[in-house]
Design an enzyme around this catalytic site. Sequence first.
Site, PDB file in Angstrom:
ATOM      1  N   ASP A  34     -72.325 -16.079  42.552  1.00  0.00           N
ATOM      2  CA  ASP A  34     -71.024 -16.755  42.537  1.00  0.00           C
ATOM      3  C   ASP A  34     -71.225 -18.212  42.951  1.00  0.00           C
ATOM      4  OD1 ASP A  34     -67.803 -15.570  42.904  1.00  0.00           O
ATOM      5  OD2 ASP A  34     -68.268 -17.645  43.407  1.00  0.00           O
ATOM      6  N   ILE A  61     -73.209 -19.636  36.731  1.00  0.00           N
ATOM      7  CA  ILE A  61     -73.608 -18.873  35.538  1.00  0.00           C
ATOM      8  C   ILE A  61     -74.020 -19.788  34.382  1.00  0.00           C
ATOM      9  CG2 ILE A  61     -72.315 -16.767  36.087  1.00  0.00           C
ATOM     10  CD1 ILE A  61     -70.265 -17.690  33.886  1.00  0.00           C
ATOM     11  N   ALA A  84     -65.303 -16.758  36.164  1.00  0.00           N
ATOM     12  CA  ALA A  84     -64.464 -17.512  35.232  1.00  0.00           C
ATOM     13  C   ALA A  84     -63.575 -18.457  36.012  1.00  0.00           C
ATOM     14  CB  ALA A  84     -63.578 -16.557  34.414  1.00  0.00           C
ATOM     15  N   THR A 101     -67.340 -23.055  32.275  1.00  0.00           N
ATOM     16  CA  THR A 101     -67.673 -21.748  32.868  1.00  0.00           C
ATOM     17  C   THR A 101     -67.429 -20.599  31.894  1.00  0.00           C
ATOM     18  OG1 THR A 101     -67.383 -22.396  35.162  1.00  0.00           O
ATOM     19  CG2 THR A 101     -66.961 -20.094  34.642  1.00  0.00           C
ATOM     20  N   THR A 131     -59.418 -10.522  29.187  1.00  0.00           N
ATOM     21  CA  THR A 131     -57.986 -10.499  29.502  1.00  0.00           C
ATOM     22  C   THR A 131     -57.137 -10.165  28.272  1.00  0.00           C
ATOM     23  OG1 THR A 131     -56.155 -11.959  30.108  1.00  0.00           O
ATOM     24  CG2 THR A 131     -58.045 -13.025  29.135  1.00  0.00           C
ATOM     25  N   ASP A 132     -55.925  -9.678  28.531  1.00  0.00           N
ATOM     26  CA  ASP A 132     -54.995  -9.435  27.419  1.00  0.00           C
ATOM     27  C   ASP A 132     -54.467 -10.746  26.831  1.00  0.00           C
ATOM     28  OD1 ASP A 132     -53.296 -10.209  29.495  1.00  0.00           O
ATOM     29  OD2 ASP A 132     -52.062  -8.395  29.460  1.00  0.00           O
ATOM     30  N   GLU A 133     -54.645 -11.856  27.556  1.00  0.00           N
ATOM     31  CA  GLU A 133     -54.078 -13.127  27.082  1.00  0.00           C
ATOM     32  C   GLU A 133     -54.707 -13.593  25.772  1.00  0.00           C
ATOM     33  OE1 GLU A 133     -53.257 -16.199  29.813  1.00  0.00           O
ATOM     34  OE2 GLU A 133     -52.727 -14.816  31.424  1.00  0.00           O
ATOM     35  N   TYR A 157     -57.017 -21.697  28.864  1.00  0.00           N
ATOM     36  CA  TYR A 157     -57.658 -20.558  29.538  1.00  0.00           C
ATOM     37  C   TYR A 157     -57.900 -19.415  28.557  1.00  0.00           C
ATOM     38  CZ  TYR A 157     -57.856 -16.073  31.972  1.00  0.00           C
ATOM     39  OH  TYR A 157     -58.206 -14.801  32.354  1.00  0.00           O
ATOM     40  N   LYS A 161     -61.401 -17.756  27.075  1.00  0.00           N
ATOM     41  CA  LYS A 161     -61.769 -16.344  27.211  1.00  0.00           C
ATOM     42  C   LYS A 161     -61.982 -15.730  25.817  1.00  0.00           C
ATOM     43  CE  LYS A 161     -61.985 -14.116  30.479  1.00  0.00           C
ATOM     44  NZ  LYS A 161     -63.088 -13.857  31.467  1.00  0.00           N
ATOM     45  N   ARG A 221     -44.778  -9.461  32.109  1.00  0.00           N
ATOM     46  CA  ARG A 221     -46.188  -9.180  32.347  1.00  0.00           C
ATOM     47  C   ARG A 221     -46.343  -7.688  32.644  1.00  0.00           C
ATOM     48  NH1 ARG A 221     -46.213 -13.340  30.206  1.00  0.00           N
ATOM     49  NH2 ARG A 221     -47.277 -15.289  30.741  1.00  0.00           N
TER      50      ARG A 221
HETATM   51  P1  NAD Z   1     -60.797 -15.592  40.436  1.00  0.00           P
HETATM   52  O1  NAD Z   1     -60.430 -16.973  40.006  1.00  0.00           O
HETATM   53  O2  NAD Z   1     -60.121 -15.011  41.627  1.00  0.00           O
HETATM   54  O3  NAD Z   1     -62.356 -15.540  40.727  1.00  0.00           O
HETATM   55  C1  NAD Z   1     -63.314 -16.152  39.900  1.00  0.00           C
HETATM   56  C2  NAD Z   1     -64.655 -16.155  40.622  1.00  0.00           C
HETATM   57  O4  NAD Z   1     -65.637 -16.727  39.749  1.00  0.00           O
HETATM   58  C3  NAD Z   1     -64.655 -16.974  41.911  1.00  0.00           C
HETATM   59  O5  NAD Z   1     -65.328 -16.271  42.932  1.00  0.00           O
HETATM   60  C4  NAD Z   1     -65.441 -18.228  41.524  1.00  0.00           C
HETATM   61  O6  NAD Z   1     -66.131 -18.812  42.615  1.00  0.00           O
HETATM   62  C5  NAD Z   1     -66.399 -17.678  40.485  1.00  0.00           C
HETATM   63  N1  NAD Z   1     -66.881 -18.696  39.552  1.00  0.00           N
HETATM   64  C6  NAD Z   1     -66.133 -19.634  38.890  1.00  0.00           C
HETATM   65  N2  NAD Z   1     -66.929 -20.411  38.134  1.00  0.00           N
HETATM   66  C7  NAD Z   1     -68.197 -19.949  38.297  1.00  0.00           C
HETATM   67  C8  NAD Z   1     -69.452 -20.324  37.769  1.00  0.00           C
HETATM   68  N3  NAD Z   1     -69.579 -21.356  36.895  1.00  0.00           N
HETATM   69  N4  NAD Z   1     -70.556 -19.635  38.141  1.00  0.00           N
HETATM   70  C9  NAD Z   1     -70.447 -18.611  39.024  1.00  0.00           C
HETATM   71  N5  NAD Z   1     -69.289 -18.219  39.573  1.00  0.00           N
HETATM   72  C10 NAD Z   1     -68.165 -18.871  39.210  1.00  0.00           C
HETATM   73  O7  NAD Z   1     -60.608 -14.684  39.153  1.00  0.00           O
HETATM   74  P2  NAD Z   1     -60.092 -13.175  39.048  1.00  0.00           P
HETATM   75  O8  NAD Z   1     -58.625 -13.176  38.984  1.00  0.00           O
HETATM   76  O9  NAD Z   1     -60.813 -12.343  40.033  1.00  0.00           O
HETATM   77  O10 NAD Z   1     -60.615 -12.823  37.566  1.00  0.00           O
HETATM   78  C11 NAD Z   1     -61.933 -12.327  37.368  1.00  0.00           C
HETATM   79  C12 NAD Z   1     -62.146 -12.099  35.890  1.00  0.00           C
HETATM   80  O11 NAD Z   1     -61.193 -11.180  35.393  1.00  0.00           O
HETATM   81  C13 NAD Z   1     -61.994 -13.357  35.036  1.00  0.00           C
HETATM   82  O12 NAD Z   1     -62.982 -13.331  34.040  1.00  0.00           O
HETATM   83  C14 NAD Z   1     -60.609 -13.238  34.438  1.00  0.00           C
HETATM   84  O13 NAD Z   1     -60.547 -13.880  33.194  1.00  0.00           O
HETATM   85  C15 NAD Z   1     -60.492 -11.734  34.280  1.00  0.00           C
HETATM   86  N6  NAD Z   1     -59.133 -11.184  34.352  1.00  0.00           N
HETATM   87  C16 NAD Z   1     -58.298 -11.483  35.386  1.00  0.00           C
HETATM   88  C17 NAD Z   1     -57.037 -10.899  35.469  1.00  0.00           C
HETATM   89  C18 NAD Z   1     -56.087 -11.190  36.605  1.00  0.00           C
HETATM   90  O14 NAD Z   1     -54.929 -10.752  36.564  1.00  0.00           O
HETATM   91  N7  NAD Z   1     -56.501 -11.868  37.656  1.00  0.00           N
HETATM   92  C19 NAD Z   1     -56.631 -10.001  34.462  1.00  0.00           C
HETATM   93  C20 NAD Z   1     -57.506  -9.738  33.398  1.00  0.00           C
HETATM   94  C21 NAD Z   1     -58.757 -10.317  33.368  1.00  0.00           C
HETATM   95  O1  DAU Z   2     -52.720 -11.171  31.737  1.00  0.00           O
HETATM   96  C1  DAU Z   2     -53.922 -11.334  32.434  1.00  0.00           C
HETATM   97  C2  DAU Z   2     -53.931 -12.691  33.079  1.00  0.00           C
HETATM   98  O2  DAU Z   2     -52.993 -12.640  34.152  1.00  0.00           O
HETATM   99  C3  DAU Z   2     -55.301 -13.106  33.584  1.00  0.00           C
HETATM  100  O3  DAU Z   2     -56.156 -13.266  32.481  1.00  0.00           O
HETATM  101  C4  DAU Z   2     -55.220 -14.425  34.356  1.00  0.00           C
HETATM  102  O4  DAU Z   2     -56.483 -14.731  34.923  1.00  0.00           O
HETATM  103  C5  DAU Z   2     -54.209 -14.269  35.468  1.00  0.00           C
HETATM  104  O5  DAU Z   2     -54.055 -15.492  36.164  1.00  0.00           O
HETATM  105  C6  DAU Z   2     -52.859 -13.800  34.909  1.00  0.00           C
HETATM  106  O6  DAU Z   2     -52.256 -14.851  34.096  1.00  0.00           O
HETATM  107  P1  DAU Z   2     -50.691 -15.177  34.174  1.00  0.00           P
HETATM  108  O7  DAU Z   2     -50.479 -16.542  33.701  1.00  0.00           O
HETATM  109  O8  DAU Z   2     -49.902 -14.088  33.563  1.00  0.00           O
HETATM  110  O9  DAU Z   2     -50.512 -15.060  35.793  1.00  0.00           O
HETATM  111  P2  DAU Z   2     -49.715 -15.968  36.845  1.00  0.00           P
HETATM  112  O10 DAU Z   2     -49.752 -15.210  38.140  1.00  0.00           O
HETATM  113  O11 DAU Z   2     -50.185 -17.366  36.852  1.00  0.00           O
HETATM  114  O12 DAU Z   2     -48.232 -15.943  36.285  1.00  0.00           O
HETATM  115  C7  DAU Z   2     -47.545 -14.715  36.078  1.00  0.00           C
HETATM  116  C8  DAU Z   2     -46.208 -15.060  35.449  1.00  0.00           C
HETATM  117  O13 DAU Z   2     -45.415 -15.760  36.414  1.00  0.00           O
HETATM  118  C9  DAU Z   2     -46.309 -15.993  34.254  1.00  0.00           C
HETATM  119  O14 DAU Z   2     -45.317 -15.647  33.301  1.00  0.00           O
HETATM  120  C10 DAU Z   2     -46.006 -17.364  34.820  1.00  0.00           C
HETATM  121  C11 DAU Z   2     -45.038 -17.059  35.961  1.00  0.00           C
HETATM  122  N1  DAU Z   2     -45.113 -17.994  37.124  1.00  0.00           N
HETATM  123  C12 DAU Z   2     -46.327 -18.233  37.682  1.00  0.00           C
HETATM  124  C13 DAU Z   2     -46.438 -19.114  38.742  1.00  0.00           C
HETATM  125  C14 DAU Z   2     -47.794 -19.420  39.352  1.00  0.00           C
HETATM  126  C15 DAU Z   2     -43.948 -18.552  37.625  1.00  0.00           C
HETATM  127  O15 DAU Z   2     -42.851 -18.297  37.129  1.00  0.00           O
HETATM  128  N2  DAU Z   2     -44.077 -19.406  38.684  1.00  0.00           N
HETATM  129  C16 DAU Z   2     -45.270 -19.740  39.246  1.00  0.00           C
HETATM  130  O16 DAU Z   2     -45.284 -20.571  40.196  1.00  0.00           O
END
Ligand code: NAD
Ligand code: DAU
Length: 352
Positions: A34, A61, A84, A101, A131-133, A157, A161, A221
């Site tokens: 990381d 990475i 990521a 990244t 991700t589903d996005e 983003y 992905k 969501r």
């Molecule tokens: P996060 O932002 O909390 O964590 C990302 C991690 O990656 C951090 O620890 C960061 O230090 C590390 N990182 C970033 N750039 C790097 C690099 N160049 N080399 C090595 N390490 C690096 O993210 P998360 O929410 O835990 O998401 C993890 C994965 O899951 C991502 O690939 C994201 O696209 C995917 N994902 C997230 C969600 C969600 O809801 N959070 C849903 C679906 C998929």
């Molecule tokens: O669907 C999977 C994705 O979910 C992951 O791939 C992403 O890494 C993760 O960040 C998340 O993306 P979203 O954009 O859906 O998550 P976020 O928590 O940023 O926002 C959730 C919803 O809430 C979205 O419709 C935007 C809205 N939002 C978000 C923030 C930060 C607000 O209304 N106000 C805010 O301040």
Amino acid sequence: MRRLLVTGGAGFIGSNFIRYWVSRYPDDRVVNLDALTYAGNLENLSDIESEAGYRFVRGDITDRVTVRGLLEEEEIDTVVNFAAESHVDRSILGPDAFIRTNVQGTFTLLEATRSVWKDFSAAQRFLHVSTDEVYGSLAPDEAPFTETHGYAPNSPYSASKAASDHLVRAYHQTYGMPVVTTNCSNNYGPYQFPEKLIPLVLLNALEGKPIPVYGDGMNVRDWLYVEDHCRGIEVVINDGITGQVYNIGGENEWYNIDIVKLICNRLDELQPGTAPYRDQITFVKDRPGHDRRYAIDSGKMRDELGWTPAHDFASGIERTIRWYLEHREWCDRVRSGEYQHYYEQQYGQPAD
Ligand code: NAD
Ligand code: DAU
């Protein structure tokens, strides 16, 4: 016994995954690579850092020499790529790091792994966490995303992905690399960085700040408790078919505004303020290109791999709210530094 390279293991899902894996498979080797960006915190793993099979390496990475070296030295047979840039709003403010990244980094991992593994074996597996996005936005009455849904990413983003998913697919089609990809819906739970909706709402409520809701708050969501995502990745590592894609979701759709109100109402009970927390809800300018609705069809995970979520939303959100209430110091620590600058740029006011 497996030998895992987990990238991005100090982030939200990665740290939950490592904790889960170490408890399930204590004899396995788990190497966490990381870069420790703003989103990566070693504190997330302080309870398992002394486990015999666990090793942390600070590295990027996109650095092929480091990745190759670890794959060889640790005789890695399983790569799990979480690393990521993950926040959509940041990708709108500055996409460069996302391309570096998410695209270049995944490419570097694939290349390094291909060159070290050479002749692929059934024991090897490269799992790419996506991700589903990547599928874009659904209309209100459209069926949830299946694995065959076309790609239509709408933010830098999700486009980055999507590009990484295509590279992973191509490495299987072209080189026969043993890859699997998982596309998951929105995760929630402990250790999520407070820039994301659920922890942001919780903390802004408790700190007496405006609770920013983008647009009309009617975006949808599909929320999944993070441990269920980790179990989903586990079953795909163990039983998924090489070259396949698996959608993982909660089948748990919520309008943003309803989640925000639910959190406010529960905080009113657990930690009442002078006025109801919902009074702090503030509708703000919408996110550009804001996807209206995501929803995942998890039928393939359920029918082929026997996976279903173990946590319902009521219990998952309760655990999450309580976790944040009990970990206010963690929140303060991860929000110090760079986050202050981001918050001011995004919301036009200081974070404290
Ligand atoms: P996060 O932002 O909390 O964590 C990302 C991690 O990656 C951090 O620890 C960061 O230090 C590390 N990182 C970033 N750039 C790097 C690099 N160049 N080399 C090595 N390490 C690096 O993210 P998360 O929410 O835990 O998401 C993890 C994965 O899951 C991502 O690939 C994201 O696209 C995917 N994902 C997230 C969600 C969600 O809801 N959070 C849903 C679906 C998929
Ligand atoms: O669907 C999977 C994705 O979910 C992951 O791939 C992403 O890494 C993760 O960040 C998340 O993306 P979203 O954009 O859906 O998550 P976020 O928590 O940023 O926002 C959730 C919803 O809430 C979205 O419709 C935007 C809205 N939002 C978000 C923030 C930060 C607000 O209304 N106000 C805010 O301040």
